[in-house]
Structures are given as C-alpha cells and as structure tokens.
Enzyme design. Structure first.
Site, PDB file in Angstrom:
ATOM      1  N   ASP A   1      66.793  57.621  20.205  1.00  9.57           N
ATOM      2  CA  ASP A   1      65.280  57.671  20.263  1.00  9.57           C
ATOM      3  C   ASP A   1      64.934  59.048  20.848  1.00  9.57           C
ATOM      4  O   ASP A   1      65.459  59.667  21.667  1.00  9.57           O
ATOM      5  CB  ASP A   1      65.037  56.510  21.615  1.00  9.57           C
TER       6      ASP A   1
ATOM      7  N   ASN B   1      52.661  62.487  20.469  1.00  9.60           N
ATOM      8  CA  ASN B   1      51.569  61.960  19.834  1.00  9.60           C
ATOM      9  C   ASN B   1      50.100  62.414  20.585  1.00  9.60           C
ATOM     10  O   ASN B   1      49.058  62.533  19.990  1.00  9.60           O
ATOM     11  CB  ASN B   1      51.599  60.390  19.670  1.00  9.60           C
TER      12      ASN B   1
ATOM     13  N   HIS C   1      48.768  62.459  15.811  1.00  6.20           N
ATOM     14  CA  HIS C   1      50.088  61.525  15.087  1.00  6.20           C
ATOM     15  C   HIS C   1      50.440  62.108  13.705  1.00  6.20           C
ATOM     16  O   HIS C   1      51.644  61.973  13.558  1.00  6.20           O
ATOM     17  CB  HIS C   1      49.423  60.225  14.716  1.00  6.20           C
TER      18      HIS C   1
ATOM     19  N   ASP D   1      54.565  62.595  13.247  1.00  9.37           N
ATOM     20  CA  ASP D   1      55.180  62.251  11.835  1.00  9.37           C
ATOM     21  C   ASP D   1      56.104  63.180  11.606  1.00  9.37           C
ATOM     22  O   ASP D   1      57.413  63.124  11.182  1.00  9.37           O
ATOM     23  CB  ASP D   1      54.239  61.874  10.870  1.00  9.37           C
TER      24      ASP D   1
ATOM     25  N   GLU E   1      60.309  55.784  16.717  1.00 10.17           N
ATOM     26  CA  GLU E   1      60.912  56.789  16.857  1.00 10.17           C
ATOM     27  C   GLU E   1      62.415  56.711  17.035  1.00 10.17           C
ATOM     28  O   GLU E   1      63.212  57.469  17.844  1.00 10.17           O
ATOM     29  CB  GLU E   1      60.423  57.743  18.084  1.00 10.17           C
TER      30      GLU E   1
END
Length: 346
Positions: free
Chosen positions: A225, A233, A238, A242, A268
């Site tokens: 993770d 973010n 965002h 990404d 994630e």
C-alpha cells in the site's frame, strides 16, 4: 394384234417395276425427311431448353479440344466471362481475359490428365465489366478408344460472390473474436495501470494455490500500500495521485520475474504473486520492491512516495482469501510500525 397386246402388258409391267420402287423410295425419303425435321425441331428445343437452364442456373459450358487446341463456349459461358454473344474464345482473348488464370487452368488440367471421374478446379478471370472474378468448374475428361485424352468438358460458374461472402463472414468472426478477447482483457485489467485487476488477481491466486499444492512447491504473496496516499491527493490533486499509482504499478511490473504477477486490487493497494518462491526469497522480493518504489518515485516527475508491504507464505489451511487476508494483516502491521517497511505474516 396379239403381239401388240403383249407389248402393252410388258410396257405396263416395266413401268410398274420402275415406278413402284421409286415411289417407295420417295415415301421412305419423305418419312426420313419428316423424322429429321422433327428431330431437328426437338434438338433445337432441347438446345434452347439447355441454354435457358444454363442461364437460370448461372452455369456455362466450356469445351477444350486437345487435338485442335480449340476452345468452345456456350452463350451463358460468354455471359459469365463478360464478352459479347457469339465471340469465340481465341488464344489472344484467353490470354487477355486470363493473364494469371490461364496458367492456373493449364497446370490443373495437366495434373488431372488421367482422371476418369469428374474433378473440380478453380481459376481467376478478368471480366471486362466486373473486374477480377473467381470461376469454379466441374470438369471431365473425354478419352478416345486408344485411351488418349481428346477433350475436356467443363461446367463453369462464377463463385466470386460466394468467396466474398465467406471472406466477409470470416472477417466478422475474427472481429467478433478480437472484440471478445478485448472485452475479456478489459474485464480482467485495471484501466489506470494496465495491471491485472482484483478479479483477475484473485482468480490467478486460486490457480497458483492449486498448482503449488499439486506440485508441492511454496507460494509467496506480497500486498503493498502506498504510504500517505490521501495526503498526495489532497495536496496535489487526483490527477497527480493517478500518476503516482501508475508509476508504482510500473515499478512493480519491472520487479517481476517469469511466472510472477502484479495486480492493482484497490485504490492504492497492489499485490504480487510469487509461485515457487521460498520464505526467505519472498521477504527479499518484498524488500527489493520497497526500495525500488522509494528510489523510483524519487527520480520521477511526481511526488516521492514510499510503500508498506506485508508478505505471507501459503499454509496448508489457506484459501486464496485467507492467504490474502494474512498478507494484508502483515501490511497493516508494517504501517503500525512506522510505514516504509516490510512485515511478515504470522
């Protein structure tokens, strides 16, 4: 007087002997002429019916006399090849209409020189009106009493449209298969990273567990993770988040060896399946991946990130969900211990 009467009798007898056979001959000639005329009418009607049948069936006759090298076409054959009524198939015309097909035809006929049964051949033709066409013929050899082949008789039809329909059907089938494959790929692929998605990953893990137990081999699993991803973010947006996910996916893919699989299973969160890898090698793979993410994102035009990784080995009681849950628990143990580290499942 007596002599004169006998003379008349002899003359009448001679006339009768001459005229009666002549009359009989004339009668026979009349009957034969009438029969011939009726036969010609019947033959003409049969020829007309044959021509009509050829037209309705879309087939033509092509006869090749091998002695004289003469070609003969029926009217429907002329229509099939696109020439005017009455045009004779001379050598010059055949070369013009069959620049490639004539050699095809000759080679094929030569290969069937001894066949006594009908055989099928195909060749190309240049129709002046329709362009390139494919003709199919059912052919039969005609032999002399000596056994030499004298003629080849063919019934010919244009199969171009059939071929085009078949080609279209094949193209549509191939397109449908490609679309089905693409749909299957999309159903099993994470659209952002191009890695396997959760569905595909869990199916692959099921298969890997079956294979490991069948072959008596170890199986390792990593679950990772990205640390503090929400802050990325919130700070950068965002779109940048990404990009971070994509870059981590690329790093995970580059760390794979043959037979291994990386997948994105959540926002994630990623997993890596390691078939045939020992516990020590699994721990080493987890540490190399952690270092690669830390170094790889530092050199990329994105915010640097780290990752916490949990790893677990397949146990006799594990299902795919239980194995994943144990590795996931180890991941959160790594986070509790301060993040950017590796933890082993209990």
């Amino acid at each position: 007087m007596l002599l004169s009467g006998r003379t008349h009798l002899i003359e009448r007898w001679l006339i009768a002997a001459t005229v009666l056979p002549l009359l009989s001959l004339l009668w026979r000639h009349y009957r034969l002429s009438n029969q011939l005329e009726q036969g010609e009418k019947s033959l003409g009607a049969s020829v007309s019916e044959l021509a009509l049948a050829e037209e309705l069936a879309g087939v033509g006759r092509w006869c090749i006399d091998l002695k004289t090298e003469e070609h003969r076409w029926s009217e429907e054959m002329r229509n099939i090849v696109g020439v005017a009524s009455g045009v004779q198939p001379t050598d010059e015309l055949l070369v013009e209409l069959m620049p490639e097909g004539l050699s095809q035809l000759e080679v094929t006929l030569a290969s069937h020189i001894k066949d006594t049964e009908a055989f099928r051949i195909e060749f190309e033709f240049e129709n002046p009106r329709l362009g390139s066409r494919v003709l199919q013929a059912c052919a039969r050899n005609v032999f002399a009493q000596s056994g030499a082949r004298e003629q080849v008789f063919m019934v010919v039809r244009d199969v171009t449209e059939t071929y085009l329909q078949f080609a279209k059907a094949e193209q549509e089938k191939n397109t449908a298969m490609l679309e089905a494959e693409e749909a299957k790929r999309m159903a099993n692929t994470d659209p952002l990273t191009g890695l396997a998605n959760r569905r595909a990953a869990m199916a692959a893990l099921d298969r890997a567990i079956v294979a490991a137990r069948t072959e008596g081999e170890p199986l390792g699993l990593l679950v990772l993770d990205i640390d503090y991803f929400k802050a990325i973010n919130d700070t950068h947006g965002h779109a940048v988040g990404d990009e971070v996910i994509v870059q981590v996916g690329r790093i995970a893919s580059r760390c794979l060896r043959p037979g291994q699989l990386a997948a994105r299973v959540g926002g994630e969160e990623f997993l890596v399946i390691l078939p045939g890898v020992t516990p020590a090698a699994t721990a080493g793979a987890a540490e190399r991946l952690r270092l690669a993410i830390e170094a790889g994102t530092a050199s990329a035009p994105i915010p640097q990130v780290t990752a916490s990784i949990g790893h677990a080995m397949l146990e006799p009681y594990d299902t795919s969900l239980l194995l994943f849950a144990r590795a996931d628990d180890a991941l959160y143990e790594a986070k509790r211990e301060g993040r950017n580290r590796v933890a082993r499942a209990a």
